[in-house]
Scaffold this motif. Structure first.
Motif, PDB file in Angstrom:
ATOM      1  N   GLY A  76      43.741  42.576  24.412  1.00 14.13           N
ATOM      2  CA  GLY A  76      45.179  43.299  23.361  1.00 14.13           C
ATOM      3  C   GLY A  76      46.943  42.611  23.196  1.00 14.13           C
ATOM      4  O   GLY A  76      47.741  42.381  21.466  1.00 14.13           O
ATOM      5  N   GLN A 181      48.546  48.539  22.718  1.00 14.94           N
ATOM      6  CA  GLN A 181      47.659  49.213  23.762  1.00 14.94           C
ATOM      7  C   GLN A 181      47.786  47.484  24.122  1.00 14.94           C
ATOM      8  O   GLN A 181      46.833  46.947  23.562  1.00 14.94           O
ATOM      9  CB  GLN A 181      46.341  49.760  23.193  1.00 14.94           C
ATOM     10  N   ASP A 182      47.608  47.454  25.430  1.00 11.75           N
ATOM     11  CA  ASP A 182      47.406  46.116  26.143  1.00 11.75           C
ATOM     12  C   ASP A 182      45.612  45.514  26.562  1.00 11.75           C
ATOM     13  O   ASP A 182      45.453  44.560  26.548  1.00 11.75           O
ATOM     14  CB  ASP A 182      48.223  46.086  27.376  1.00 11.75           C
ATOM     15  N   ARG A 183      44.948  46.938  27.288  1.00 15.05           N
ATOM     16  CA  ARG A 183      43.640  46.727  26.934  1.00 15.05           C
ATOM     17  C   ARG A 183      43.099  47.041  25.683  1.00 15.05           C
ATOM     18  O   ARG A 183      43.166  46.698  24.502  1.00 15.05           O
ATOM     19  CB  ARG A 183      43.325  47.980  28.082  1.00 15.05           C
TER      20      ARG A 183
ATOM     21  N   ARG B  94      54.529  48.470  29.137  1.00 13.91           N
ATOM     22  CA  ARG B  94      54.652  47.800  28.103  1.00 13.91           C
ATOM     23  C   ARG B  94      56.227  47.349  27.573  1.00 13.91           C
ATOM     24  O   ARG B  94      56.523  45.958  26.854  1.00 13.91           O
ATOM     25  CB  ARG B  94      54.520  49.289  27.121  1.00 13.91           C
ATOM     26  N   SER B  97      54.839  43.836  29.170  1.00 18.21           N
ATOM     27  CA  SER B  97      54.374  42.798  28.393  1.00 18.21           C
ATOM     28  C   SER B  97      54.952  42.192  27.338  1.00 18.21           C
ATOM     29  O   SER B  97      54.608  41.293  26.609  1.00 18.21           O
ATOM     30  CB  SER B  97      53.398  43.933  27.284  1.00 18.21           C
ATOM     31  N   ARG B 101      55.836  38.029  26.240  1.00 20.60           N
ATOM     32  CA  ARG B 101      55.273  37.869  25.174  1.00 20.60           C
ATOM     33  C   ARG B 101      56.393  36.742  25.152  1.00 20.60           C
ATOM     34  O   ARG B 101      56.248  35.280  23.928  1.00 20.60           O
ATOM     35  CB  ARG B 101      55.056  39.121  23.952  1.00 20.60           C
TER      36      ARG B 101
END
Lengths: 234, 130
Positions: A76, A181-183, B94, B97, B101
């Motif tokens: 994701g 949602q990363d997965r 999060r 991430s 990114r």
């Protein structure tokens, strides 16, 4: 660092289209997938999600634009990075999400683009359940149908296949997407966020090619539990 | 009279589940957590000084011994703690991430800019006469 390959926008077709491929440890197959895509699309972006098997280097050799996550974040997250990159490109009008393992057909992507262009749609979802070409097997079907059920309950859109990696997004629709949602639950999340943007959408029948390779890497039955959990838990 | 302790424990567990599904981290949660910590310290001190009190409360709630009551409470607290930890780790993931990114995209933009400049340099000497 190798200089990035700039797409030859004039010679190739579909130069307003950006193919986005989340890439994680697919070195044996990614080269072939990119070669096929390159025949029709000038812009292929792979998001190397911290692969440890040299997938990124293979993709670069085959002419894809490779963006590298410094660490593995999940499919994701890779998809979001690709969408973020593609939507800020000056000539981008359409974004096509594509799986790295070769389970999608280029013809389907072209068909979906044609539909999106002619009907001015914001999103076209690929669905393997609109005809009977694809036979996922019962275990996979349970996982996929669970995902569809949850997706339809949360979004009030009526999809037949929620976890299909082949999608066409207009750049306007892509601007409304910010995946948390990363997965795997991102596939439902993307539908939720598209639902919020209120862009016109349609499904398109696609065939998913299950090779032994993709079968071995596919989602297990237990993973549908993970998907459910990630979606319910805040 | 085991009813009272049953009601209390079920409420505690249900609230834990609601916390897991619904709540997002906020300043008021932090305040509640801090109040609970202070209360736990005070209750602990009282229970240590007057051990009989714990047993008396246990009896009133329908639990056999004070130690049993302590165990029940501990189970609920451990559960809340692990839910709270899980949520914190999701928030952190999060953030990571988003950071990773930005790093990847910044690198990509830089590479694109360098490629643009290189392409410009290549085309300008020969491109003049055309």
């Amino acid at each position: 660092m190798t200089p990035p390959v700039k797409p030859a926008a004039r010679s190739a077709k579909n130069h307003d289209v950006w193919i986005v491929i989340p890439l994680y440890n697919e070195a044996p197959v990614i080269g072939g997938v990119i070669d096929e895509l390159k025949k029709e699309f000038a812009n292929v972006v792979c998001i190397d999600d911290g692969s440890t098997d040299g997938s990124g280097a293979v993709a670069r050799e085959h002419g894809a634009r490779v963006i590298t996550h410094p660490i593995n974040l999940g499919q994701g997250a890779a998809l979001q990075t690709g969408i973020s990159y593609a939507r800020e490109q000056a000539n981008a009008a359409w974004i096509v999400t594509f799986d790295a393992d070769g389970q999608h057909r280029i013809e389907d992507a072209l068909g979906m683009l044609k539909l999106a262009r002619s009907k001015k749609l914001g999103v076209v979802f690929g669905s393997r359940f609109l005809d009977d070409r694809t036979n996922p097997g019962w275990a996979k079907k349970v996982v996929l149908k669970t995902a569809v059920w949850v997706t339809n309950r949360t979004t009030k859109m009526n999809l037949t296949d929620a976890h299909n990696g082949l999608r066409v997004l207009s750049v306007e629709a892509a601007r409304g997407i910010n995946l948390q949602q990363d997965r795997m639950a991102h596939a439902t999340e993307i539908v939720v966020q598209i639902g919020r943007t209120k862009v016109p959408w349609q499904e398109f029948p696609v065939e998913v090619i299950y090779t032994d390779y993709s079968k071995a890497k596919g989602q297990s039955l237990l993973n549908s539990v993970n998907i459910l959990f990630d979606l319910i838990v805040n | 009279m085991t009813l009272w302790i049953q009601i209390l424990l079920v409420i505690g567990l249900v609230l834990t589940a609601v916390y897991l599904v619904r709540a997002t981290p906020s300043a008021s949660h932090q305040a509640v957590r801090r109040i609970l910590v202070i209360l736990a310290v005070l209750v602990g001190v009282v229970a240590v000084i007057w051990p009989g009190l714990l047993s008396a409360i246990a009896h009133a709630l329908g639990v056999g011994r004070g130690a049993d009551l302590l165990l029940y409470g501990l189970v609920v607290v451990v559960l809340i703690e692990s839910v709270s930890n899980y949520k914190r780790s999701v928030t952190q993931a999060r953030t990571t991430s988003a950071l990773a990114r930005e790093l990847a995209l910044t690198e990509a933009r830089l590479e694109d800019a360098i490629a643009d400049v290189a392409a410009l340099k290549k085309s300008s000497p020969s491109g003049k006469g055309k």
